[in-house]
Motif scaffolding. Structure first.
Motif, PDB file in Angstrom:
ATOM      1  N   ILE A 204       0.776  -1.158  -0.033  1.00 28.40           N
ATOM      2  CA  ILE A 204       0.061  -0.064  -0.062  1.00 28.40           C
ATOM      3  C   ILE A 204       0.902   1.029  -0.030  1.00 28.40           C
ATOM      4  O   ILE A 204       1.779   1.330   0.732  1.00 28.40           O
ATOM      5  CB  ILE A 204      -0.948   0.055   1.001  1.00 28.40           C
ATOM      6  N   ILE A 205       0.475   2.153  -0.834  1.00 28.73           N
ATOM      7  CA  ILE A 205       1.093   3.229  -0.887  1.00 28.73           C
ATOM      8  C   ILE A 205       0.396   4.386  -0.363  1.00 28.73           C
ATOM      9  O   ILE A 205      -0.778   4.782  -0.889  1.00 28.73           O
ATOM     10  CB  ILE A 205       1.748   3.861  -2.319  1.00 28.73           C
ATOM     11  N   ASP A 206       0.789   5.138   0.712  1.00 26.03           N
ATOM     12  CA  ASP A 206       0.009   6.068   1.576  1.00 26.03           C
ATOM     13  C   ASP A 206       0.655   7.515   1.619  1.00 26.03           C
ATOM     14  O   ASP A 206       0.289   8.401   2.354  1.00 26.03           O
ATOM     15  CB  ASP A 206      -0.984   5.757   2.824  1.00 26.03           C
ATOM     16  N   GLY A 207       1.849   7.487   1.352  1.00 34.85           N
ATOM     17  CA  GLY A 207       2.886   8.851   1.695  1.00 34.85           C
ATOM     18  C   GLY A 207       3.501   8.827   2.994  1.00 34.85           C
ATOM     19  O   GLY A 207       4.250   9.645   3.344  1.00 34.85           O
ATOM     20  N   SER A 208       3.068   7.844   3.777  1.00 35.24           N
ATOM     21  CA  SER A 208       3.889   7.882   5.161  1.00 35.24           C
ATOM     22  C   SER A 208       5.199   7.673   5.182  1.00 35.24           C
ATOM     23  O   SER A 208       6.088   8.148   6.219  1.00 35.24           O
ATOM     24  CB  SER A 208       3.184   6.642   5.938  1.00 35.24           C
ATOM     25  N   ASN A 209       5.853   7.240   4.102  1.00 32.82           N
ATOM     26  CA  ASN A 209       7.449   6.956   3.865  1.00 32.82           C
ATOM     27  C   ASN A 209       7.938   8.226   3.243  1.00 32.82           C
ATOM     28  O   ASN A 209       9.166   8.116   3.015  1.00 32.82           O
ATOM     29  CB  ASN A 209       7.762   5.655   3.334  1.00 32.82           C
ATOM     30  N   ILE A 210       7.096   9.121   2.978  1.00 32.03           N
ATOM     31  CA  ILE A 210       8.040  10.510   2.430  1.00 32.03           C
ATOM     32  C   ILE A 210       8.792  11.141   3.232  1.00 32.03           C
ATOM     33  O   ILE A 210       8.372  11.342   4.568  1.00 32.03           O
ATOM     34  CB  ILE A 210       6.922  11.437   1.964  1.00 32.03           C
ATOM     35  N   THR A 211       9.768  11.398   2.816  1.00 30.25           N
ATOM     36  CA  THR A 211      11.121  11.961   3.648  1.00 30.25           C
ATOM     37  C   THR A 211      11.613  13.301   2.857  1.00 30.25           C
ATOM     38  O   THR A 211      11.589  13.550   1.680  1.00 30.25           O
ATOM     39  CB  THR A 211      11.898  11.203   4.033  1.00 30.25           C
ATOM     40  N   GLU A 212      12.274  14.062   3.889  1.00 32.74           N
ATOM     41  CA  GLU A 212      12.870  15.320   3.250  1.00 32.74           C
ATOM     42  C   GLU A 212      13.918  14.962   2.166  1.00 32.74           C
ATOM     43  O   GLU A 212      14.439  13.860   2.378  1.00 32.74           O
ATOM     44  CB  GLU A 212      13.532  15.988   4.279  1.00 32.74           C
ATOM     45  N   GLY A 213      14.037  15.471   1.056  1.00 33.37           N
ATOM     46  CA  GLY A 213      14.622  15.423  -0.074  1.00 33.37           C
ATOM     47  C   GLY A 213      14.277  14.566  -1.008  1.00 33.37           C
ATOM     48  O   GLY A 213      14.787  14.428  -2.099  1.00 33.37           O
ATOM     49  N   ASP A 214      13.073  14.147  -0.851  1.00 31.82           N
ATOM     50  CA  ASP A 214      12.288  13.301  -2.050  1.00 31.82           C
ATOM     51  C   ASP A 214      12.270  14.021  -3.143  1.00 31.82           C
ATOM     52  O   ASP A 214      11.837  15.394  -3.016  1.00 31.82           O
ATOM     53  CB  ASP A 214      11.166  12.380  -1.433  1.00 31.82           C
ATOM     54  N   THR A 215      11.782  13.606  -4.302  1.00 34.59           N
ATOM     55  CA  THR A 215      11.605  14.480  -5.693  1.00 34.59           C
ATOM     56  C   THR A 215      10.303  14.257  -5.952  1.00 34.59           C
ATOM     57  O   THR A 215       9.643  13.142  -5.803  1.00 34.59           O
ATOM     58  CB  THR A 215      12.314  13.944  -6.589  1.00 34.59           C
ATOM     59  N   ILE A 216       9.474  15.297  -6.695  1.00 31.88           N
ATOM     60  CA  ILE A 216       8.079  15.201  -6.903  1.00 31.88           C
ATOM     61  C   ILE A 216       8.137  15.477  -8.597  1.00 31.88           C
ATOM     62  O   ILE A 216       8.828  16.419  -9.105  1.00 31.88           O
ATOM     63  CB  ILE A 216       7.463  16.500  -6.346  1.00 31.88           C
ATOM     64  N   ILE A 217       7.575  14.147  -9.047  1.00 28.91           N
ATOM     65  CA  ILE A 217       7.318  14.146 -10.714  1.00 28.91           C
ATOM     66  C   ILE A 217       5.975  14.396 -10.973  1.00 28.91           C
ATOM     67  O   ILE A 217       5.084  14.054 -10.501  1.00 28.91           O
ATOM     68  CB  ILE A 217       7.755  12.670 -10.890  1.00 28.91           C
ATOM     69  N   GLY A 218       5.712  15.085 -11.983  1.00 31.88           N
ATOM     70  CA  GLY A 218       4.378  15.599 -12.534  1.00 31.88           C
ATOM     71  C   GLY A 218       4.145  14.819 -13.631  1.00 31.88           C
ATOM     72  O   GLY A 218       5.037  14.787 -14.735  1.00 31.88           O
ATOM     73  N   LEU A 219       3.125  14.083 -13.989  1.00 36.33           N
ATOM     74  CA  LEU A 219       2.476  13.620 -15.074  1.00 36.33           C
ATOM     75  C   LEU A 219       1.604  14.373 -15.922  1.00 36.33           C
ATOM     76  O   LEU A 219       0.719  14.926 -15.315  1.00 36.33           O
ATOM     77  CB  LEU A 219       2.013  12.088 -14.981  1.00 36.33           C
ATOM     78  N   PRO A 220       1.778  14.873 -17.023  1.00 32.09           N
ATOM     79  CA  PRO A 220       0.888  15.699 -17.812  1.00 32.09           C
ATOM     80  C   PRO A 220      -0.333  15.497 -17.933  1.00 32.09           C
ATOM     81  O   PRO A 220      -0.876  14.403 -18.169  1.00 32.09           O
ATOM     82  CB  PRO A 220       1.743  15.986 -19.235  1.00 32.09           C
ATOM     83  N   SER A 221      -1.387  16.367 -17.688  1.00 32.85           N
ATOM     84  CA  SER A 221      -2.687  15.927 -18.307  1.00 32.85           C
ATOM     85  C   SER A 221      -3.127  16.190 -19.588  1.00 32.85           C
ATOM     86  O   SER A 221      -2.227  16.502 -20.198  1.00 32.85           O
ATOM     87  CB  SER A 221      -3.617  17.172 -17.559  1.00 32.85           C
ATOM     88  N   SER A 222      -4.381  15.767 -19.983  1.00 32.76           N
ATOM     89  CA  SER A 222      -4.633  15.832 -21.309  1.00 32.76           C
ATOM     90  C   SER A 222      -5.257  17.189 -21.549  1.00 32.76           C
ATOM     91  O   SER A 222      -5.691  17.519 -22.736  1.00 32.76           O
ATOM     92  CB  SER A 222      -5.737  14.643 -21.928  1.00 32.76           C
ATOM     93  N   GLY A 223      -5.359  17.836 -20.645  1.00 30.96           N
ATOM     94  CA  GLY A 223      -6.123  19.168 -20.506  1.00 30.96           C
ATOM     95  C   GLY A 223      -6.820  19.504 -19.652  1.00 30.96           C
ATOM     96  O   GLY A 223      -6.303  19.231 -18.345  1.00 30.96           O
ATOM     97  N   LEU A 224      -8.143  19.976 -19.328  1.00 34.38           N
ATOM     98  CA  LEU A 224      -8.979  20.414 -18.090  1.00 34.38           C
ATOM     99  C   LEU A 224      -9.144  19.005 -17.331  1.00 34.38           C
ATOM    100  O   LEU A 224      -9.582  19.217 -16.160  1.00 34.38           O
ATOM    101  CB  LEU A 224     -10.143  21.137 -18.367  1.00 34.38           C
ATOM    102  N   HIS A 225      -9.354  17.793 -17.880  1.00 40.89           N
ATOM    103  CA  HIS A 225      -9.783  16.784 -17.368  1.00 40.89           C
ATOM    104  C   HIS A 225     -11.118  16.940 -16.750  1.00 40.89           C
ATOM    105  O   HIS A 225     -12.083  17.268 -17.737  1.00 40.89           O
ATOM    106  CB  HIS A 225      -8.924  16.170 -16.034  1.00 40.89           C
ATOM    107  N   SER A 226     -11.920  16.908 -15.466  1.00 42.11           N
ATOM    108  CA  SER A 226     -13.156  16.723 -15.224  1.00 42.11           C
ATOM    109  C   SER A 226     -13.300  17.603 -13.940  1.00 42.11           C
ATOM    110  O   SER A 226     -14.668  17.312 -13.546  1.00 42.11           O
ATOM    111  CB  SER A 226     -13.666  15.354 -15.197  1.00 42.11           C
ATOM    112  N   ASN A 227     -12.589  18.774 -14.081  1.00 39.22           N
ATOM    113  CA  ASN A 227     -12.755  19.543 -12.716  1.00 39.22           C
ATOM    114  C   ASN A 227     -12.752  21.119 -13.083  1.00 39.22           C
ATOM    115  O   ASN A 227     -12.112  21.492 -14.174  1.00 39.22           O
ATOM    116  CB  ASN A 227     -11.705  19.465 -11.820  1.00 39.22           C
ATOM    117  N   GLY A 228     -13.469  21.844 -12.310  1.00 41.60           N
ATOM    118  CA  GLY A 228     -13.488  23.390 -12.745  1.00 41.60           C
ATOM    119  C   GLY A 228     -14.402  23.760 -13.745  1.00 41.60           C
ATOM    120  O   GLY A 228     -14.411  24.957 -14.267  1.00 41.60           O
TER     121      GLY A 228
END
Length: 346
Positions: free
Chosen positions: A166-190
């Protein structure tokens, strides 16, 4: 005295059954070996996936929101079914779960055969993209409850994850890197704000090709939400993914903060050049504050991974090799206050 039937009240059960029968082949194409009975029973029978020592069931439900209003305006209904699947499967993916089964709910005042067929075929397409089976659902015809030509959708997903994975963020630590995966556009919000800006404030024709866009406005707005299941499951098999966020309502700050442990914050930098044109157009036409843009829209990032810094570049390389894209958009730092996400817009 005249006798009245259920059909006289506006409910055509025979039509609904006929449509389901017509769509059975599309639906059954989504089936996997775990599905034990065909569409049409009182319930759906499925096996639990083998090979999991401690399987944990993961569920989610969601809709498409007022993006449906764009479909109503244009008569184009073949993509909102993909949106419906995406909103739920991407959510459970953030926990490391693979989606296996999906159910849908379609409600309207009167069933239009073409509209209904487009929507359900879109749901089937989304299920194929997410490698999950459409195992059932509900079609509710409710006269006088909805405006003519309108309907609502809800989707329900069932997935499984190994308890130890299970991945829940509890193991996140200082120095970790954040990667963004691109959206196709607006998606379904806003889309309430989108419709306000384009149609209420500026009275723009939905078929117009606005400067900066390559497509008519309605095609841009109806681009389906990207489904990240295959690419992310592939990464999970090779790398240590510590946390994930599906960027929906609340934008980057509202969703990333949900997985950041206390005492840490995500420091994010977004380059304006990487933000798709549609977001710039909405911001300019609506004179929308930058903070509101980031808390309402995905701003070009539809899914976020938090990983060990030493693996970040290898993950980007793996994504590129598979024809996908990823961006290094930030780091995890210690926080001196309760703010868990800061965004620099460059």
């Amino acid at each position: 005295m005249r006798s009245y039937t259920y059909k006289d009240s506006g409910v055509d059960i025979i039509k609904a059954d006929r449509l389901i029968e017509r769509l059975k082949k599309d639906i059954q194409k989504t089936f996997n070996p775990l599905v034990l009975n065909p569409i049409g029973g009182f319930g759906s029978l499925t096996e639990i996936p083998s090979g999991l020592k401690h399987p944990v069931l993961v569920t989610s439900t969601d809709g498409v929101g007022t993006k449906l209003k764009i479909a109503f305006l244009t008569g184009k209904h073949d993509t909102v079914g993909i949106d419906l699947v995406a909103m739920s499967v991407n959510d459970i993916l953030t926990l490391g779960a693979k989606p296996y089964f999906f159910l849908d709910y379609y409600a309207c005042g009167k069933i239009d055969e073409d509209t209904y067929s487009q929507v359900i075929k879109g749901v089937c397409d989304g299920c194929m993209m997410a490698d999950c089976a459409l195992i059932g659902g509900e079609t509710a015809e409710m006269p006088s409850f909805y405006n003519e030509g309108e309907y609502d959708l809800a989707g329900f997903v069932i997935g499984f994850v190994e308890k130890e994975k299970i991945i829940d963020g509890s193991n996140i630590t200082e120095g970790d890197t954040i990667i963004g995966l691109p959206s196709s556009g607006l998606h379904s919000n806003g889309f309430s704000l989108v419709r306000k800006v384009f149609f209420d404030v500026h009275n723009i024709n939905i078929n117009e090709i606005i400067e900066g866009l390559d497509l008519p406005l309605f095609e841009e707005l109806l681009k389906p939400t990207k489904i990240y299941v295959r690419q992310v499951l592939n990464l999970m098999a090779q790398f240590n993914i510590k946390g994930m966020a599906h960027i929906t309502g609340g934008g980057l700050p509202g969703n990333i903060k949900r997985i950041i442990p206390d005492g840490l914050k995500a420091k994010i930098s977004i380059k304006q050049d990487n933000v798709p044109k549609i977001f710039h157009i909405i911001k300019d036409l609506g004179n929308i504050p930058q903070e509101d843009m980031f808390s309402t829209f995905n701003m070009g990032i539809g899914f976020v991974l938090i990983v060990e810094n030493k693996e970040a570049q290898s993950i980007i390389t793996t994504l590129n090799a598979s024809g996908e894209t990823g961006f290094l958009i930030g780091k995890i730092e210690k926080s001196i206050d309760k703010e868990k996400v800061t965004i620099e817009y460059m």
